[in-house]
Design a protein around this motif. Structure first.
Motif, PDB file in Angstrom:
ATOM      1  N   ARG A  18       1.274  -1.505  -0.338  1.00 46.34           N
ATOM      2  CA  ARG A  18      -0.150   0.431  -0.417  1.00 46.34           C
ATOM      3  C   ARG A  18       0.882   1.449   0.045  1.00 46.34           C
ATOM      4  O   ARG A  18       0.345   2.021  -0.601  1.00 46.34           O
ATOM      5  CB  ARG A  18      -1.182   0.046   1.216  1.00 46.34           C
ATOM      6  N   LEU A  20       0.867   7.128  -6.785  1.00 40.31           N
ATOM      7  CA  LEU A  20      -0.525   8.203  -6.662  1.00 40.31           C
ATOM      8  C   LEU A  20      -0.022   8.992  -6.528  1.00 40.31           C
ATOM      9  O   LEU A  20      -0.709  10.075  -7.269  1.00 40.31           O
ATOM     10  CB  LEU A  20      -1.957   7.020  -6.212  1.00 40.31           C
ATOM     11  N   TYR A  50      -0.583  12.227  -9.387  1.00 45.23           N
ATOM     12  CA  TYR A  50      -1.528  12.767  -9.045  1.00 45.23           C
ATOM     13  C   TYR A  50      -0.872  15.216  -8.806  1.00 45.23           C
ATOM     14  O   TYR A  50      -1.441  15.660  -9.004  1.00 45.23           O
ATOM     15  CB  TYR A  50      -1.437  13.028  -7.273  1.00 45.23           C
ATOM     16  N   GLU A 109       3.991   8.551   0.668  1.00 46.95           N
ATOM     17  CA  GLU A 109       2.955   7.386   0.429  1.00 46.95           C
ATOM     18  C   GLU A 109       1.916   8.273   2.250  1.00 46.95           C
ATOM     19  O   GLU A 109       1.225   8.259   2.207  1.00 46.95           O
ATOM     20  CB  GLU A 109       3.300   6.415   0.897  1.00 46.95           C
ATOM     21  N   THR A 110       3.054   9.129   2.869  1.00 48.53           N
ATOM     22  CA  THR A 110       2.685   9.638   4.140  1.00 48.53           C
ATOM     23  C   THR A 110       1.930  10.583   4.531  1.00 48.53           C
ATOM     24  O   THR A 110       1.764  11.061   5.337  1.00 48.53           O
ATOM     25  CB  THR A 110       3.428   9.841   5.414  1.00 48.53           C
ATOM     26  N   GLY A 122      -1.480  12.854   2.916  1.00 50.82           N
ATOM     27  CA  GLY A 122      -3.440  12.592   2.824  1.00 50.82           C
ATOM     28  C   GLY A 122      -2.738  13.845   1.663  1.00 50.82           C
ATOM     29  O   GLY A 122      -2.702  14.709   0.975  1.00 50.82           O
ATOM     30  N   VAL A 123      -4.226  13.840   0.701  1.00 48.83           N
ATOM     31  CA  VAL A 123      -4.914  14.127  -0.257  1.00 48.83           C
ATOM     32  C   VAL A 123      -4.469  15.839   0.064  1.00 48.83           C
ATOM     33  O   VAL A 123      -4.510  16.813  -0.618  1.00 48.83           O
ATOM     34  CB  VAL A 123      -6.244  14.006  -1.410  1.00 48.83           C
ATOM     35  N   PHE A 131      -4.439   2.257   7.599  1.00 47.75           N
ATOM     36  CA  PHE A 131      -3.064   1.766   7.972  1.00 47.75           C
ATOM     37  C   PHE A 131      -2.911   3.361   8.388  1.00 47.75           C
ATOM     38  O   PHE A 131      -2.785   4.392   8.461  1.00 47.75           O
ATOM     39  CB  PHE A 131      -2.378   1.643   6.361  1.00 47.75           C
ATOM     40  N   ILE A 149      -0.274   5.966   6.134  1.00 45.50           N
ATOM     41  CA  ILE A 149      -0.889   6.257   5.466  1.00 45.50           C
ATOM     42  C   ILE A 149      -2.501   6.518   4.799  1.00 45.50           C
ATOM     43  O   ILE A 149      -3.174   5.945   5.832  1.00 45.50           O
ATOM     44  CB  ILE A 149      -1.075   5.245   3.994  1.00 45.50           C
ATOM     45  N   PRO A 150      -2.660   8.059   5.011  1.00 46.60           N
ATOM     46  CA  PRO A 150      -4.170   8.599   5.540  1.00 46.60           C
ATOM     47  C   PRO A 150      -4.863   8.096   4.105  1.00 46.60           C
ATOM     48  O   PRO A 150      -6.445   8.568   4.147  1.00 46.60           O
ATOM     49  CB  PRO A 150      -3.429  10.138   4.876  1.00 46.60           C
ATOM     50  N   HIS A 151      -4.517   7.779   3.336  1.00 46.93           N
ATOM     51  CA  HIS A 151      -5.606   7.722   1.715  1.00 46.93           C
ATOM     52  C   HIS A 151      -6.698   6.977   2.505  1.00 46.93           C
ATOM     53  O   HIS A 151      -6.687   5.586   1.988  1.00 46.93           O
ATOM     54  CB  HIS A 151      -5.304   7.400   0.216  1.00 46.93           C
ATOM     55  N   THR A 152      -8.026   7.880   1.830  1.00 52.32           N
ATOM     56  CA  THR A 152      -9.676   6.682   1.960  1.00 52.32           C
ATOM     57  C   THR A 152      -9.912   6.636   0.399  1.00 52.32           C
ATOM     58  O   THR A 152      -9.009   6.720  -0.263  1.00 52.32           O
ATOM     59  CB  THR A 152     -10.944   7.412   2.769  1.00 52.32           C
ATOM     60  N   GLU A 153     -10.623   5.615   0.751  1.00 56.90           N
ATOM     61  CA  GLU A 153     -10.741   4.500  -0.752  1.00 56.90           C
ATOM     62  C   GLU A 153     -11.835   5.866  -1.521  1.00 56.90           C
ATOM     63  O   GLU A 153     -11.158   5.702  -2.380  1.00 56.90           O
ATOM     64  CB  GLU A 153     -11.736   3.464  -0.512  1.00 56.90           C
ATOM     65  N   ASP A 188     -10.710   9.078  -1.393  1.00 55.45           N
ATOM     66  CA  ASP A 188      -9.279   9.880  -1.976  1.00 55.45           C
ATOM     67  C   ASP A 188      -8.917   8.971  -3.110  1.00 55.45           C
ATOM     68  O   ASP A 188      -8.606   9.618  -4.052  1.00 55.45           O
ATOM     69  CB  ASP A 188      -8.598   9.605  -0.599  1.00 55.45           C
ATOM     70  N   ILE A 189      -8.582   8.576  -2.746  1.00 56.72           N
ATOM     71  CA  ILE A 189      -8.162   7.309  -3.877  1.00 56.72           C
ATOM     72  C   ILE A 189      -8.463   7.287  -5.164  1.00 56.72           C
ATOM     73  O   ILE A 189      -8.116   7.822  -6.095  1.00 56.72           O
ATOM     74  CB  ILE A 189      -7.678   6.043  -3.739  1.00 56.72           C
ATOM     75  N   ARG A 234     -10.715   9.598  -6.339  1.00 55.72           N
ATOM     76  CA  ARG A 234     -10.911  10.797  -6.548  1.00 55.72           C
ATOM     77  C   ARG A 234      -9.396  11.432  -7.177  1.00 55.72           C
ATOM     78  O   ARG A 234      -9.119  11.902  -8.532  1.00 55.72           O
ATOM     79  CB  ARG A 234     -11.291  12.006  -5.047  1.00 55.72           C
ATOM     80  N   MET A 235      -8.265  11.290  -6.743  1.00 56.09           N
ATOM     81  CA  MET A 235      -6.993  11.065  -7.121  1.00 56.09           C
ATOM     82  C   MET A 235      -6.857  10.434  -8.024  1.00 56.09           C
ATOM     83  O   MET A 235      -6.152  11.044  -9.412  1.00 56.09           O
ATOM     84  CB  MET A 235      -5.775  10.797  -6.315  1.00 56.09           C
TER      85      MET A 235
END
Lengths: 128, 516, 470
Positions: free
Chosen positions: B360, B367, B371, B439-440, B442-443, C7, C10-14, C16-17, C19-20
């Motif tokens: 992950r 990603l 992005y 990866e740490t 967030g968007v 996780f 790792i902050p990404h929610t489904e 978020d993913i 959208r990205m």
């Protein structure tokens, strides 16, 4: 940027001025500009010999370093110690006070192989 | 308060004196215990000529003064915990706090390296297990943990390559290195006795088999590849390149500094890589510590195993032992066994993440980079517009006509609360900005960062001066690196700061250009 | 597969993913990864355990750590390049400030003044301790610092031959050989005096020639003996070579004359003693210092003082043209990442201890070691060498005459000696046999402020018991 007509140039960005039976060597305006603020110079010992196209010293800025290549072969008869103490002169007056070494040529014909101001200017245009 | 006094007080607040300047004769920050054995006078047991006099200028401060001094210094830093730190090729990911607790357990931290092995079974077992995990992640057959950092792991690999060919009776003296490589690659190669031959990248940013073919011969020990490379691109021809290198009997070395893009997705060992160093302080979340300590394990394929440095960890039944007796080994790379407490942190991280978490992490790192790349390419020049891996490289080409350079953009980012990306590297891209979000982040953080970058691009158009003078919000303004190099002052001597107006002026006006 | 529980790092929610991915123009992350050749993509998961919660991992690591017994559980008399010293609480508090420990190498000086100033202070402290003019920002450890010093001496002198004292830490000698193996080794070792335990000046003289780049001696040396650095310096300088002094126990510099005052050209060493835990051998702290004229030949990072645009004092990395990221294959070293945080720990340690504390602690170590020697002598244990020492020395575990003809299957007398002590909760020192076959009944013992009088008396009592029975 200046390229005086009365001196010769190398593809490694040194210039050469004939002065009696010796030649004076330095780096060009283009070279000092590309390096940025020069902070350190290392020059050969007086009396030592230099070989055409071989490194004879080093010039450094904060984040770049470049070897100095001998335009001709010969014996070093004088070294400009003033620029070792004040390397900023290389940025300020590359063709004048910032001369680096005076060399007695082993083979004066080698000077003929060097570039003219026009040829050098054309060369750096192509380099870009 | 008078205006002048106020100004002085504020100046004092903004800068922190050196610890030596905070010193007062007779103060102490910690006391050694009172002797419980008869005191020995140095003069009685050592010749007079062996004894030292006063240590001039050595600090004398109270504990409170000392702690405040260093706390104030810490506040002049940005770390991953304070802000996004997208330093390309450095993988500044968040460092889980529990790493710090586990590595400080007294069973690890108070362990002396020369204790009998029977007292160190926990540590040896952990190292053995970590070697196994790293083998699995990288696809290699064996791992040594001795390397103190990436560059030492790399040196280890190159020395092994040298030994490998010497043992075959045909020493090889050259290595091939792409022009996008980290500087440690050529530096380690020459330390290991190899001469360096440069391989040019193609116009698409990756290495091409035909270029390798032209240079690869039976005097070439290895090709050093970084995959993904420092442009953030996957070296897609790696299999073909590996075949060319192997067909001449050579080895494929991979700089694993960028492994954060690959975990659980691909294995370097499957791509024909024979040696790879990994950076625990990048991929495996151990903190960078303001420049170290790191850890640089090296993974190798079977043919190279005999050359690994000693000692090796050997499992005998349920017991672990150190094996010093390896005839073909290159010898010892480091005192003791490597950076053990960094290994504990990496081990902790792998157990926290597990196989799914690691995969992950790599997926989200890729990603995130894509992005950012997709949006930022609208305001910045993107030299290689293709899917990137964990990082992307932009340049200042759209901003230079206004006189704004990468350095100015980087310094301005500080005002927006971000650490700048890696700048002016790789050399292949003029005015490069190498952005690795990891990866740490967030968007929302990525969006904030990109908004800042876009605002800066706009400022570059409208008010370049603002960028040239940045940063504006830090305690100190832009630092004169030219002055530091021209008149090196490398230690405190008690002398007051000398400012030669002439020198600082001339370098000040060119300070930005010197980094181009 | 279990349903993912999220996780923590790792902050990404489904959402978020999704959208990205839309923004990137792909349907899924898998599609994004399609740039990889299909044949190389892993088909199944990595063969690793599944992730655990923080609580579980902490429990697991506690269990692993409990599988070790340490200097905290035993009375330890081990040194030999890694020393058990008290670490004041303030140090860990400071190096745990995340602005320090989660930052990178200070490339951007405006947001790294904390790290830069601390390193500048560290460099100054190292200069003060060693009596040298310039220090770098740290190297990996004492062994690699010594190897780097040798390479530096070769560059400065443009000569090849390297002489190592055999009383230099054996692992440092091994590392120097490894580092130099790429450039054609050229190393010779000179023997130590079996009576004094120090490097033999005559032996040095015999191998010194005009092609010699340097001599490396450790001071105090691996046996704990103080070397006559000034005398060796004269011999070395006569042949225009450099003297490198390696220091593995820098606390000794609280009372010993610094190498810079006795003709040393480069000091390299290990500063783990200054506030850094043993950590089973690493990370520790390599240091290097030299004379000002050699600064451009130094490996590693260097911090310098400068000014900002408003003329305020500030700090930045400097003389970077020596380094790999600029000079590449011509760099003075390949080092990039160093020991930044440990250099900070060292600076804090020395600042806390201060001038008075440093001298006092050094004297305390001297006293403890001499007390240990005296107690052991009282029960009949001989010291192997006659030279003055600081906090470690070599003992003989048995009279030569009493030594039984040892066979491979039988443990040697030294092994029995150490085993007996271990059973009583004492790690009795380092058996030297593995490094010096001729010192097969010799043990290097160290005493620091961590060894109480009671512990030392206990050591002597157990030894008395063993000797009486023998």
């Amino acid at each position: 940027m200046e390229f005086p007509k009365d001196i010769k140039y190398t593809r490694e960005h040194e210039w050469v001025r004939e002065d009696g039976d010796t030649v004076v060597v330095g780096i060009t305006d283009y070279a000092q500009d590309a390096l940025g603020d020069v902070v350190y110079v290392e020059l050969p010992q007086e009396g030592g010999s230099v070989t055409k196209d071989e490194p004879f010293g080093v010039v450094e800025s904060v984040k770049a370093v470049s070897d100095l290549y001998a335009p001709i072969s010969g014996t070093v008869v004088e070294v400009n110690d003033a620029i070792v103490d004040s390397p900023e002169v290389i940025n300020e007056d590359p063709y004048g006070d910032a001369w680096m070494v005076k060399v007695r040529p082993g083979n004066p014909d080698e000077i003929e192989d060097l570039l003219t101001a026009d040829e050098y200017q054309k060369y750096i245009e192509e380099e870009k | 308060m008078g205006e002048k006094a106020e100004k002085t007080a504020i100046e004092r607040f903004k800068s922190e004196p050196l610890i030596f300047e905070r010193s007062s004769k007779g103060r102490a920050g910690v006391l050694p215990p009172a002797p419980d054995v008869p005191s020995v006078c140095p003069e009685d047991v050592l010749p007079a000529g062996f004894l030292r006099g006063d240590i001039e200028g050595f600090p004398e401060v109270s504990e409170g003064d000392c702690v405040r001094h260093y706390t104030r210094l810490s506040q002049m830093n940005i770390g991953v915990d304070s802000a996004m730190y997208p330093l390309g090729s450095c993988t500044m990911k968040y460092n889980p706090k529990v790493n710090e607790d586990t590595s400080r357990l007294s069973g690890f931290s108070a362990l002396h390296p020369y204790q009998p092995e029977e007292l160190c079974q926990g540590a040896l077992g952990l190292m053995h297990e970590l070697e196994g995990y790293l083998c699995e992640i990288s696809g290699m057959d064996a791992v040594t943990l001795q390397g103190a950092a990436g560059a030492q792991g790399e040196l280890c690999g190159l020395l092994m390559a040298g030994a490998y060919f010497r043992a075959k009776g045909r020493p090889r003296l050259k290595v091939l290195i792409p022009d996008t490589a980290h500087g440690t690659n050529p530096a380690s190669s020459s330390l290991a006795g190899f001469s360096v031959v440069r391989v040019a990248s193609g116009s698409d940013g990756v290495i091409h088999p035909e270029d390798v073919k032209k240079l690869m011969d039976r005097d070439t020990a290895a090709l050093l590849l970084t995959n993904p490379n420092t442009l953030g691109l996957f070296e897609e021809n790696i299999m073909e390149i590996a075949d060319i290198v192997h067909s001449k009997g050579g080895l494929l070395y991979c700089d694993g500094a960028n492994m954060n893009a690959l975990m659980g997705i691909m294995k370097l060992g499957d791509m024909g890589v024979d040696l790879v160093q990994m950076n625990l302080h990048k991929t495996f979340s151990t903190p960078h510590g303001g420049g170290g300590p790191g850890s640089g394990p090296l993974g190798v394929k079977k043919a190279l195993v005999p050359y690994l440095p000693v000692p090796r960890i050997r499992k005998k039944g349920r017991r672990f032992a150190l094996d010093f007796n390896k005839k073909k080994s290159i010898g010892r790379l480091k005192a003791f066994y490597g950076h053990f407490s960094i290994m504990v942190r990496a081990y902790t991280y792998i157990r926290l993440m597990g196989y799914r978490g690691l995969r992950r992490a790599s997926e989200m790192a890729v990603l995130n980079a894509n992005y950012m790349k997709e949006r930022l390419k609208k305001s910045y020049h993107l030299p290689f517009d293709r899917t990137c891996m964990h990082e992307c490289v932009l340049s200042d080409r759209l901003q230079t006509p206004k006189g704004v350079t990468t350095l100015d953009i980087a310094k301005r980012l500080i005002d927006y609360g971000f650490h700048p990306p890696t700048i002016y590297f790789p050399f292949l891209v003029q005015g490069a900005m190498m952005i690795e979000p990891t990866e740490t982040e967030g968007v929302e953080t990525l969006d904030d960062f990109m908004e800042a970058m876009e605002a800066i691009a706009k400022e570059a158009e409208e008010n370049p001066r603002l960028l040239k003078d940045a940063p504006h919000t830090t305690r100190i303004s832009r630092v004169d690196e030219t002055w530091a190099a021209r008149e090196p002052v490398l230690r405190w001597t008690g002398e007051k700061l000398k400012i030669h107006s002439g020198c600082s002026k001339s370098s000040r006006c060119k300070a930005s250009r010197s980094e181009e | 597969m279990k349903k993912s529980r999220g996780f923590p790092y790792i902050p990404h929610t489904e959402e978020d993913i999704r959208r990205m991915c839309r923004a990137v123009g792909v349907g899924s992350v898998d599609e994004l990864l399609d740039i990889f050749p299909a044949g190389l993509r892993l088909k199944g998961p990595l063969n690793l355990p599944d992730g655990l919660s923080e609580q579980e991992v902490k429990g697991l690591l506690e269990k692993i750590s409990a599988g070790n017994s340490t200097t905290a559980d035993y009375s330890s008399f081990l040194g030999a390049g890694a020393y058990n010293h008290y670490i004041p609480s303030a140090i860990d508090r400071i190096i745990s400030r995340s602005e320090f420990y989660t930052s990178y190498t200070p490339y951007q000086p405006e947001v790294s003044q904390g790290t830069l100033q601390a390193i500048f202070e560290y460099q100054t402290l190292i200069c003060q301790m060693t009596g040298m003019e310039v220090s770098n920002a740290s190297l990996y450890d004492g062994a690699s610092a010594t190897a780097e010093a040798v390479l530096m001496a070769r560059r400065i002198t443009a000569k090849k031959k390297v002489i190592l004292s055999s009383a230099l830490h054996p692992e440092y000698r091994q590392v120097a050989r490894t580092y130099l193996s790429g450039a054609g080794d050229g190393i010779e070792e000179v023997f130590y005096c079996t009576e004094k335990g120090t490097t033999l000046p005559e032996a040095v003289k015999a191998v010194m020639d005009n092609d010699t780049a340097c001599l490396v001696v450790q001071h105090p040396n691996f046996f704990g003996c103080c070397e006559d650095v000034a005398a060796l310096a004269d011999i070395v300088h006569e042949k225009k070579a450099l003297l490198i002094v390696t220091v593995t126990e820098p606390l000794s510099l609280g009372i010993l004359r610094p190498p810079g005052e006795t003709g040393c050209d480069i000091v390299a060493g290990e500063a783990q003693s200054f506030g850094i835990p043993l950590n089973y051998g690493g990370p520790h702290l390599g240091f290097m210092a030299t004379g000002g004229r050699n600064s451009r030949q130094m490996p590693g990072r260097i911090v310098g003082q400068t000014i900002d645009r408003k003329g305020a004092r500030s700090f930045c990395l400097t003389m970077a043209t020596r380094e790999q990221h600029i000079r590449r294959e011509k760099a003075t070293s390949n080092i990039c990442t160093n020991q930044g945080l440990n250099a900070l720990a060292c600076a804090v340690y020395l600042a806390l201890l201060g001038k008075g504390g440093l001298v006092e602690l050094a004297r305390l170590n001297l006293s403890k070691a001499h007390y240990l020697k005296e107690r052991l002598a009282a029960v009949g244990v001989k010291t192997a060498f006659s030279s003055p020492f600081f906090n470690e020395f070599v003992i003989e575990t048995e009279e030569p005459a009493k030594q039984p003809a040892s066979t491979a299957s039988q443990p040697s007398s030294t092994e029995r000696f150490l085993k007996t002590l271990l059973k009583k909760g004492i790690i009795g020192g380092l058996s030297l046999k593995r490094f010096y076959p001729s010192l097969d009944r010799h043990v290097l013992v160290t005493a620091t402020e961590m060894n109480s009088k009671e512990e030392i008396d206990g050591y002597a009592a157990v030894v008395a018991d063993v000797f009486l029975k023998a």
